[in-house]
Write a protein that holds these residues in place. Structure first.
Motif, PDB file in Angstrom:
ATOM      1  N   VAL A  47       5.454  11.855  -6.674  1.00  0.00           N
ATOM      2  CA  VAL A  47       4.719  10.594  -6.830  1.00  0.00           C
ATOM      3  C   VAL A  47       3.676  10.458  -5.728  1.00  0.00           C
ATOM      4  CG1 VAL A  47       4.921   8.070  -6.736  1.00  0.00           C
ATOM      5  CG2 VAL A  47       6.496   9.390  -8.149  1.00  0.00           C
ATOM      6  N   ALA A  48       3.993  10.968  -4.547  1.00  0.00           N
ATOM      7  CA  ALA A  48       3.060  10.977  -3.422  1.00  0.00           C
ATOM      8  C   ALA A  48       3.247  12.293  -2.675  1.00  0.00           C
ATOM      9  CB  ALA A  48       3.327   9.790  -2.496  1.00  0.00           C
ATOM     10  N   ASP A  49       2.248  12.664  -1.891  1.00  0.00           N
ATOM     11  CA  ASP A  49       2.349  13.896  -1.102  1.00  0.00           C
ATOM     12  C   ASP A  49       3.586  13.851  -0.216  1.00  0.00           C
ATOM     13  OD1 ASP A  49       0.031  14.906  -2.176  1.00  0.00           O
ATOM     14  OD2 ASP A  49      -1.237  14.314  -0.494  1.00  0.00           O
ATOM     15  N   GLY A  50       4.358  14.918  -0.256  1.00  0.00           N
ATOM     16  CA  GLY A  50       5.537  15.021   0.582  1.00  0.00           C
ATOM     17  C   GLY A  50       6.793  14.407  -0.007  1.00  0.00           C
ATOM     18  N   TRP A  51       6.681  13.742  -1.142  1.00  0.00           N
ATOM     19  CA  TRP A  51       7.863  13.152  -1.764  1.00  0.00           C
ATOM     20  C   TRP A  51       8.573  14.255  -2.536  1.00  0.00           C
ATOM     21  CZ3 TRP A  51       7.694   7.465  -3.661  1.00  0.00           C
ATOM     22  CH2 TRP A  51       7.172   6.653  -2.663  1.00  0.00           C
ATOM     23  N   GLY A  52       9.787  14.598  -2.068  1.00  0.00           N
ATOM     24  CA  GLY A  52      10.548  15.668  -2.678  1.00  0.00           C
ATOM     25  C   GLY A  52      11.715  15.167  -3.497  1.00  0.00           C
ATOM     26  N   SER A  53      12.672  16.044  -3.696  1.00  0.00           N
ATOM     27  CA  SER A  53      13.832  15.728  -4.536  1.00  0.00           C
ATOM     28  C   SER A  53      14.733  14.658  -3.927  1.00  0.00           C
ATOM     29  CB  SER A  53      14.640  17.000  -4.808  1.00  0.00           C
ATOM     30  OG  SER A  53      15.088  17.554  -3.587  1.00  0.00           O
TER      31      SER A  53
ATOM     32  N   ASN B  60       9.926   8.061   1.040  1.00  0.00           N
ATOM     33  CA  ASN B  60       9.385   8.358   2.351  1.00  0.00           C
ATOM     34  C   ASN B  60       8.646   7.141   2.891  1.00  0.00           C
ATOM     35  OD1 ASN B  60      10.343  10.959   2.367  1.00  0.00           O
ATOM     36  ND2 ASN B  60       8.420  11.890   1.761  1.00  0.00           N
ATOM     37  N   LEU B  61       8.917   6.824   4.143  1.00  0.00           N
ATOM     38  CA  LEU B  61       8.270   5.716   4.841  1.00  0.00           C
ATOM     39  C   LEU B  61       7.675   6.247   6.131  1.00  0.00           C
ATOM     40  CD1 LEU B  61      11.218   3.166   4.525  1.00  0.00           C
ATOM     41  CD2 LEU B  61       9.161   3.224   3.105  1.00  0.00           C
ATOM     42  N   LEU B  62       6.728   5.507   6.688  1.00  0.00           N
ATOM     43  CA  LEU B  62       6.183   5.860   7.998  1.00  0.00           C
ATOM     44  C   LEU B  62       6.854   4.992   9.052  1.00  0.00           C
ATOM     45  CD1 LEU B  62       2.380   6.157   7.164  1.00  0.00           C
ATOM     46  CD2 LEU B  62       4.021   8.002   7.544  1.00  0.00           C
TER      47      LEU B  62
ATOM     48  N   GLY C 152       4.351   6.836  13.216  1.00  0.00           N
ATOM     49  CA  GLY C 152       3.578   7.477  12.160  1.00  0.00           C
ATOM     50  C   GLY C 152       4.237   8.699  11.560  1.00  0.00           C
ATOM     51  N   LYS C 153       5.516   8.871  11.856  1.00  0.00           N
ATOM     52  CA  LYS C 153       6.267  10.003  11.306  1.00  0.00           C
ATOM     53  C   LYS C 153       6.943   9.587  10.004  1.00  0.00           C
ATOM     54  CE  LYS C 153       7.066  12.153  15.734  1.00  0.00           C
ATOM     55  NZ  LYS C 153       8.001  12.565  16.745  1.00  0.00           N
ATOM     56  N   THR C 154       7.085  10.559   9.112  1.00  0.00           N
ATOM     57  CA  THR C 154       7.722  10.298   7.825  1.00  0.00           C
ATOM     58  C   THR C 154       9.238  10.315   7.976  1.00  0.00           C
ATOM     59  OG1 THR C 154       5.878  11.346   6.684  1.00  0.00           O
ATOM     60  CG2 THR C 154       7.910  11.106   5.450  1.00  0.00           C
TER      61      THR C 154
END
Length: 125
Positions: free
Chosen positions: A15-21, A67-69, A73-75
């Protein structure tokens, strides 16, 4: 109102960059009464329809992880909250389609690739 404990796990991978399983949402399915209500939206303005759509998704969201920041600023992986729905059109669209039972087939969305034309066959005499 009594509600059946029926939930559906929706993968939010991609759905967004870096969003995995590990990113997902638990949602409740739409009822027939809601299908009827949703069908009446064709007579509403686009703004009314979008507002309805967002509220509809929030109402059906049970829980999830996204995923949140953090403050640096880290995921980080955190709880998906109803107010998070407002942040992403892609998230709303994905959840809405799953709630109403319209799963998009990724193969149907891909564009066909054209092949180069082949030359006419020749025969040797």
């Amino acid at each position: 109102m009594r509600r059946l404990a029926i939930t559906k796990r929706v993968s939010l991978e991609g759905v967004a960059d870096g969003w995995g399983s590990d990113c997902f949402a638990l949602v409740t399915p739409a009822s027939y009464a809601e299908y009827i209500e949703f069908s009446a939206m064709k007579d509403k303005t686009e703004l009314e329809a979008v507002s309805y759509l967002i509220d509809f998704v929030k109402k059906h969201l049970v829980s999830g992880k996204v995923n949140l920041l953090d403050d640096d600023g880290k995921t980080v992986l955190g709880e998906l909250l109803p107010e998070d729905v407002d942040a992403s059109k892609d998230l709303v669209d994905k959840l809405f389609s799953e709630i109403v039972g319209v799963s998009l087939d990724p193969k149907a969305l891909s564009t066909a690739t054209e092949t180069s034309p082949t030359s006419e066959p020749t025969t040797a005499l």
